[in-house]
Design a protein around this motif. Structure first.
Motif, PDB file in Angstrom:
ATOM      1  N   ILE A   1       0.841  -1.209   0.000  1.00 37.80           N
ATOM      2  CA  ILE A   1       0.000   0.000   0.000  1.00 37.80           C
ATOM      3  C   ILE A   1       0.876   1.260   0.000  1.00 37.80           C
ATOM      4  O   ILE A   1       0.598   2.218  -0.730  1.00 37.80           O
ATOM      5  CB  ILE A   1      -0.985   0.005   1.192  1.00 37.80           C
TER       6      ILE A   1
ATOM      7  N   ALA B   1       2.092   1.874  -3.381  1.00 41.68           N
ATOM      8  CA  ALA B   1       1.007   2.376  -4.235  1.00 41.68           C
ATOM      9  C   ALA B   1       0.800   3.868  -4.000  1.00 41.68           C
ATOM     10  O   ALA B   1       0.546   4.630  -4.936  1.00 41.68           O
ATOM     11  CB  ALA B   1      -0.278   1.603  -3.947  1.00 41.68           C
TER      12      ALA B   1
ATOM     13  N   VAL C   1      -5.107   2.623  -6.199  1.00 40.57           N
ATOM     14  CA  VAL C   1      -5.157   2.071  -4.836  1.00 40.57           C
ATOM     15  C   VAL C   1      -4.509   3.057  -3.869  1.00 40.57           C
ATOM     16  O   VAL C   1      -5.034   3.337  -2.772  1.00 40.57           O
ATOM     17  CB  VAL C   1      -4.411   0.710  -4.770  1.00 40.57           C
TER      18      VAL C   1
ATOM     19  N   LEU D   1     -10.424  -4.271  -0.390  1.00 43.14           N
ATOM     20  CA  LEU D   1      -9.258  -3.747  -1.104  1.00 43.14           C
ATOM     21  C   LEU D   1      -8.003  -4.560  -0.773  1.00 43.14           C
ATOM     22  O   LEU D   1      -7.281  -4.982  -1.685  1.00 43.14           O
ATOM     23  CB  LEU D   1      -9.044  -2.261  -0.756  1.00 43.14           C
TER      24      LEU D   1
ATOM     25  N   GLU E   1      -8.033  -7.996  -2.404  1.00 45.71           N
ATOM     26  CA  GLU E   1      -7.673  -7.935  -3.829  1.00 45.71           C
ATOM     27  C   GLU E   1      -6.162  -7.794  -4.006  1.00 45.71           C
ATOM     28  O   GLU E   1      -5.563  -8.435  -4.871  1.00 45.71           O
ATOM     29  CB  GLU E   1      -8.401  -6.772  -4.525  1.00 45.71           C
ATOM     30  N   ILE E   2      -5.553  -6.949  -3.166  1.00 46.87           N
ATOM     31  CA  ILE E   2      -4.096  -6.746  -3.242  1.00 46.87           C
ATOM     32  C   ILE E   2      -3.358  -8.067  -3.014  1.00 46.87           C
ATOM     33  O   ILE E   2      -2.445  -8.439  -3.756  1.00 46.87           O
ATOM     34  CB  ILE E   2      -3.652  -5.688  -2.185  1.00 46.87           C
TER      35      ILE E   2
END
Ligand code: ADP
Ligand code: ADP
Ligand code: ZN
Length: 215
Positions: free
Chosen positions: A35, A38, A45, A63, A66-67
């Protein structure tokens, strides 16, 4: 070998994950690091997660799932993986084990550290913004002063390691993440180590658990 590292923020999950990855030859999947990258790269994201992470709150279960699913498609994960920072809520733990997602967990190492120790760990943490290597001003200083040993970049304090955000993260941990210890204990796959010990002593406890699993 598929394992999960559980514990409060600053318990030493990332630090031990580096050693475990080397020893076992399997990758570490750190949702926090994915994260943060990102955010740095200003991806969609990253844009969604930026304010949340800086306040010390959790990003949505959907979220992060999915990552993780996306990362697990990579070839290097086929012989196993170390999950660092995921799952962090009961919903994430249930979703990953669902028939549909089927993300396996062989065992869980819970790094147990008191709140007082967490505050000193997080306030002394320094990270390299370039390669992600983690240091501590007292327990693991860089031999290059305020620069990264690996790449020479100037070390920084993570935004969420500021005093107010640390307290919020601890609250979030106790409310949402701590219940996972019971969840995994009921599945009889939980192993707890004494995280307040020295870095090497914690590594020794972790390696002992891993060794017993492999037999
Ligand atoms: P987490 O990934 O659980 O948030 P880190 O691995 O980043 O935790 O560790 C938090 C901070 O504490 C870092 O600055 C790290 O160098 C330091 N640290 C980790 N383990 C220990 C330990 N056993 N004793 C003292 N300091 C530690
Ligand atoms: P630490 O272990 O030091 O708290 P991480 O790098 O694991 O830090 O996580 C940093 C932040 O990233 C969290 O405070 C949260 O905002 C977000 N995050 C990471 N993993 C998850 C997750 N599984 N679910 C929700 N948010 C997450
Ligand atoms: Zn570096």
């Amino acid at each position: 070998m598929k394992l999960v590292l559980l514990g409060p923020p600053g318990a030493g999950k990332g630090t031990q994950a580096v050693k475990l990855s080397e020893k076992l030859g399997i990758p570490t999947i750190s949702t926090g690091e994915i994260i943060r990258n990102a955010i740095k790269n200003e991806t969609p994201v990253g844009k969604i997660a930026k304010d949340t992470i800086e306040r010390g709150e959790l990003v949505s279960d959907e979220l992060v799932l999915e990552i993780v699913k996306d990362r697990l498609k990579d070839d290097d994960c086929k012989d196993g993986y170390i999950l660092d920072g995921f799952p962090r809520t009961l919903a994430q733990a249930e979703m990953m084990q669902s028939v549909e997602n089927n993300i396996g967990v062989d065992f869980v190492i819970n790094i147990d550290v008191s709140d007082d120790e967490i505050v000193s760990r997080l306030s002394g943490r320094r990270v390299c913004p370039s390669c992600g290597k983690t240091y501590h001003v007292v327990s693991l200083p860089s031999s290059c002063g305020d620069k990264c040993e690996a790449c020479g970049e100037k070390l920084i304090v993570r935004k969420d390691d500021s005093p107010e955000v640390i307290l919020n993260r601890l609250k979030v941990y106790h409310e949402l993440t701590a219940p996972l210890t019971r969840f995994y204990d009921e599945q009889k796959i939980l192993y707890t180590v004494k995280g307040a010990e020295s870095l090497d002593a914690v590594t020794a406890q972790v390696m002992d658990i891993v060794g017993r699993q492999r037999r």
